[in-house]
Design a protein around this motif. Structure first.
Motif, PDB file in Angstrom:
ATOM      1  N   ASP A 120      27.908  14.798  -2.046  1.00 49.38           N
ATOM      2  CA  ASP A 120      28.086  15.000  -0.611  1.00 49.38           C
ATOM      3  C   ASP A 120      27.451  13.840   0.147  1.00 49.38           C
ATOM      4  N   SER A 121      28.237  13.180   0.982  1.00 51.02           N
ATOM      5  CA  SER A 121      27.747  12.000   1.697  1.00 51.02           C
ATOM      6  C   SER A 121      26.616  12.336   2.655  1.00 51.02           C
ATOM      7  N   ARG A 122      26.496  13.606   3.043  1.00 48.66           N
ATOM      8  CA  ARG A 122      25.413  13.990   3.967  1.00 48.66           C
ATOM      9  C   ARG A 122      24.038  13.726   3.364  1.00 48.66           C
ATOM     10  N   TYR A 123      23.954  13.796   2.036  1.00 51.97           N
ATOM     11  CA  TYR A 123      22.661  13.660   1.378  1.00 51.97           C
ATOM     12  C   TYR A 123      22.148  12.227   1.414  1.00 51.97           C
ATOM     13  N   TYR A 124      23.043  11.279   1.703  1.00 51.51           N
ATOM     14  CA  TYR A 124      22.658   9.870   1.670  1.00 51.51           C
ATOM     15  C   TYR A 124      22.483   9.276   3.062  1.00 51.51           C
ATOM     16  N   LYS A 125      22.659  10.103   4.090  1.00 54.66           N
ATOM     17  CA  LYS A 125      22.437   9.661   5.467  1.00 54.66           C
ATOM     18  C   LYS A 125      21.020  10.069   5.859  1.00 54.66           C
ATOM     19  N   ARG A 126      20.087   9.172   5.658  1.00 54.27           N
ATOM     20  CA  ARG A 126      18.685   9.518   5.942  1.00 54.27           C
ATOM     21  C   ARG A 126      17.943   8.281   6.412  1.00 54.27           C
ATOM     22  N   THR A 127      16.776   8.494   6.934  1.00 59.52           N
ATOM     23  CA  THR A 127      15.952   7.396   7.442  1.00 59.52           C
ATOM     24  C   THR A 127      14.778   7.174   6.501  1.00 59.52           C
ATOM     25  N   ILE A 128      14.694   5.962   5.953  1.00 57.74           N
ATOM     26  CA  ILE A 128      13.553   5.580   5.122  1.00 57.74           C
ATOM     27  C   ILE A 128      12.987   4.289   5.688  1.00 57.74           C
ATOM     28  N   LEU A 129      11.767   4.346   6.152  1.00 54.75           N
ATOM     29  CA  LEU A 129      11.101   3.182   6.724  1.00 54.75           C
ATOM     30  C   LEU A 129      10.210   2.531   5.680  1.00 54.75           C
ATOM     31  N   LYS A 130      10.005   1.239   5.827  1.00 56.91           N
ATOM     32  CA  LYS A 130       9.056   0.526   4.978  1.00 56.91           C
ATOM     33  C   LYS A 130       8.012  -0.136   5.867  1.00 56.91           C
ATOM     34  N   LYS A 131       6.764  -0.036   5.456  1.00 60.75           N
ATOM     35  CA  LYS A 131       5.694  -0.695   6.210  1.00 60.75           C
ATOM     36  C   LYS A 131       4.583  -1.075   5.249  1.00 60.75           C
ATOM     37  N   GLU A 132       3.678  -1.886   5.742  1.00 61.25           N
ATOM     38  CA  GLU A 132       2.495  -2.257   4.968  1.00 61.25           C
ATOM     39  C   GLU A 132       1.252  -1.803   5.718  1.00 61.25           C
ATOM     40  N   ILE A 133       0.295  -1.304   4.962  1.00 59.97           N
ATOM     41  CA  ILE A 133      -0.964  -0.841   5.536  1.00 59.97           C
ATOM     42  C   ILE A 133      -2.072  -1.771   5.060  1.00 59.97           C
ATOM     43  N   ALA A 134      -2.800  -2.346   6.010  1.00 58.33           N
ATOM     44  CA  ALA A 134      -3.928  -3.208   5.661  1.00 58.33           C
ATOM     45  C   ALA A 134      -5.072  -2.341   5.147  1.00 58.33           C
ATOM     46  N   SER A 135      -5.572  -2.669   3.970  1.00 56.33           N
ATOM     47  CA  SER A 135      -6.625  -1.869   3.354  1.00 56.33           C
ATOM     48  C   SER A 135      -7.884  -2.694   3.119  1.00 56.33           C
ATOM     49  N   GLU A 136      -8.968  -2.299   3.752  1.00 56.80           N
ATOM     50  CA  GLU A 136     -10.266  -2.928   3.468  1.00 56.80           C
ATOM     51  C   GLU A 136     -10.745  -2.521   2.076  1.00 56.80           C
ATOM     52  N   ALA A 137     -10.478  -1.277   1.687  1.00 53.70           N
ATOM     53  CA  ALA A 137     -10.945  -0.788   0.387  1.00 53.70           C
ATOM     54  C   ALA A 137     -10.330  -1.584  -0.758  1.00 53.70           C
ATOM     55  N   LEU A 138      -9.037  -1.898  -0.643  1.00 49.19           N
ATOM     56  CA  LEU A 138      -8.342  -2.627  -1.700  1.00 49.19           C
ATOM     57  C   LEU A 138      -8.386  -4.134  -1.506  1.00 49.19           C
ATOM     58  N   GLY A 139      -8.728  -4.564  -0.293  1.00 49.17           N
ATOM     59  CA  GLY A 139      -8.756  -5.995  -0.004  1.00 49.17           C
ATOM     60  C   GLY A 139      -7.372  -6.606   0.029  1.00 49.17           C
ATOM     61  N   GLN A 140      -6.365  -5.817   0.422  1.00 48.89           N
ATOM     62  CA  GLN A 140      -4.988  -6.303   0.458  1.00 48.89           C
ATOM     63  C   GLN A 140      -4.155  -5.361   1.320  1.00 48.89           C
ATOM     64  N   ARG A 141      -2.908  -5.733   1.539  1.00 53.15           N
ATOM     65  CA  ARG A 141      -1.973  -4.864   2.215  1.00 53.15           C
ATOM     66  C   ARG A 141      -1.186  -4.087   1.162  1.00 53.15           C
ATOM     67  N   ARG A 142      -0.929  -2.815   1.454  1.00 52.39           N
ATOM     68  CA  ARG A 142      -0.222  -1.969   0.487  1.00 52.39           C
ATOM     69  C   ARG A 142       1.066  -1.450   1.122  1.00 52.39           C
ATOM     70  N   GLY A 143       2.175  -1.630   0.404  1.00 55.94           N
ATOM     71  CA  GLY A 143       3.465  -1.174   0.890  1.00 55.94           C
ATOM     72  C   GLY A 143       3.644   0.323   0.731  1.00 55.94           C
TER      73      GLY A 143
END
Length: 242
Positions: free
Chosen positions: A3-26
């Motif tokens: 069913d094509s309805r199942y594939y109509k969705r919103t997926i965002l991508k972002k990066e979070i700056a992490s002091e704990a990891l010392g890097q940005r995490r997707g």
């Protein structure tokens, strides 16, 4: 799932700056059908975020369950991981484990709840992980009880160090955990050796139950692969979000 309805969705991508990891995490963020900032939503936090979306098809499962089976709308956050340091971040004895847990509990959740209408009660945050992802998810729930008390474990890698950590608890009645393990997981090869995951999950289920945790435990025909876990995800989602 054609069913094509199942594939109509919103997926965002972002990066979070992490002091704990010392890097940005997707991270990948799924917004459910009918999403509105005027409403509030429970959140599913997935370790191995890329795998949960690509191999577990978690967004497709969620959309179908929301549209057809009455599951409540949920935000899904998939946290990406560099496979070369996955064991270091997910294993309790790993060199990056403490930093990863600090990032997850103190930075990731805060960022998501700042930018999205996520509910903030521990009962509305569900942690999910496969293999070592199940391990770190359980440890997060044990170590940060004010934040997490709901866990989905897909063939969790519950070695003695995790069993010993559970044994330190006197009462885990606050913990709600969905465990599934494959009957063909008697000899699972990992970068730390070969383990009887079926036996370890049976032992861990007993230890958790003895501590009064609420455990829904399932043994199914399956191997330690996403082809097995993908098919188990819908039941797990309905368990927490129906």
């Amino acid at each position: 799932m054609n069913d094509s309805r199942y594939y109509k969705r919103t997926i965002l991508k972002k990066e979070i700056a992490s002091e704990a990891l010392g890097q940005r995490r997707g991270v990948r963020i799924y917004l459910p059908p009918g999403y509105s900032e005027l409403l509030s939503y429970p959140v599913l936090y997935c370790q191995d975020g890329e795998d949960f979306f690509n191999f577990g098809r978690v967004a497709t499962h969620a959309t179908r369950l929301i549209l057809d089976d009455g599951m409540q709308p949920v935000i899904i956050v998939g946290v990406d991981v560099d496979k070369s340091v996955r064991t270091a971040e997910y294993a309790p004895e790993g060199s990056r484990f403490a930093a990863y847990c600090k990032f997850f509990s103190e930075e990731l959740v805060r960022d998501i709840e700042r930018h999205f209408p996520a509910r903030t009660d521990a009962s509305d945050r569900v942690l999910a992980g496969d293999s070592l992802g199940g391990t770190v998810s359980l440890h997060l729930a044990l170590d940060y009880p004010h934040l997490f008390n709901q866990v989905i474990s897909l063939s969790g890698a519950f070695l003695p160090s995790t069993q010993q950590r559970i044994a330190l608890e006197s009462d885990l009645s606050r913990l709600n955990i969905y465990m599934v393990i494959g009957l063909e997981e008697r000899e699972v090869s990992t970068d730390r050796g070969v383990f009887d995951f079926l036996g370890l999950n049976r032992e861990t289920q007993k230890i958790l139950s003895d501590k009064r945790a609420n455990v829904l435990y399932k043994e199914r025909q399956g191997k330690h692969i996403w082809g097995f876990w993908q098919n188990e995800l819908p039941e797990a989602l309905l368990y927490f979000f129906s």
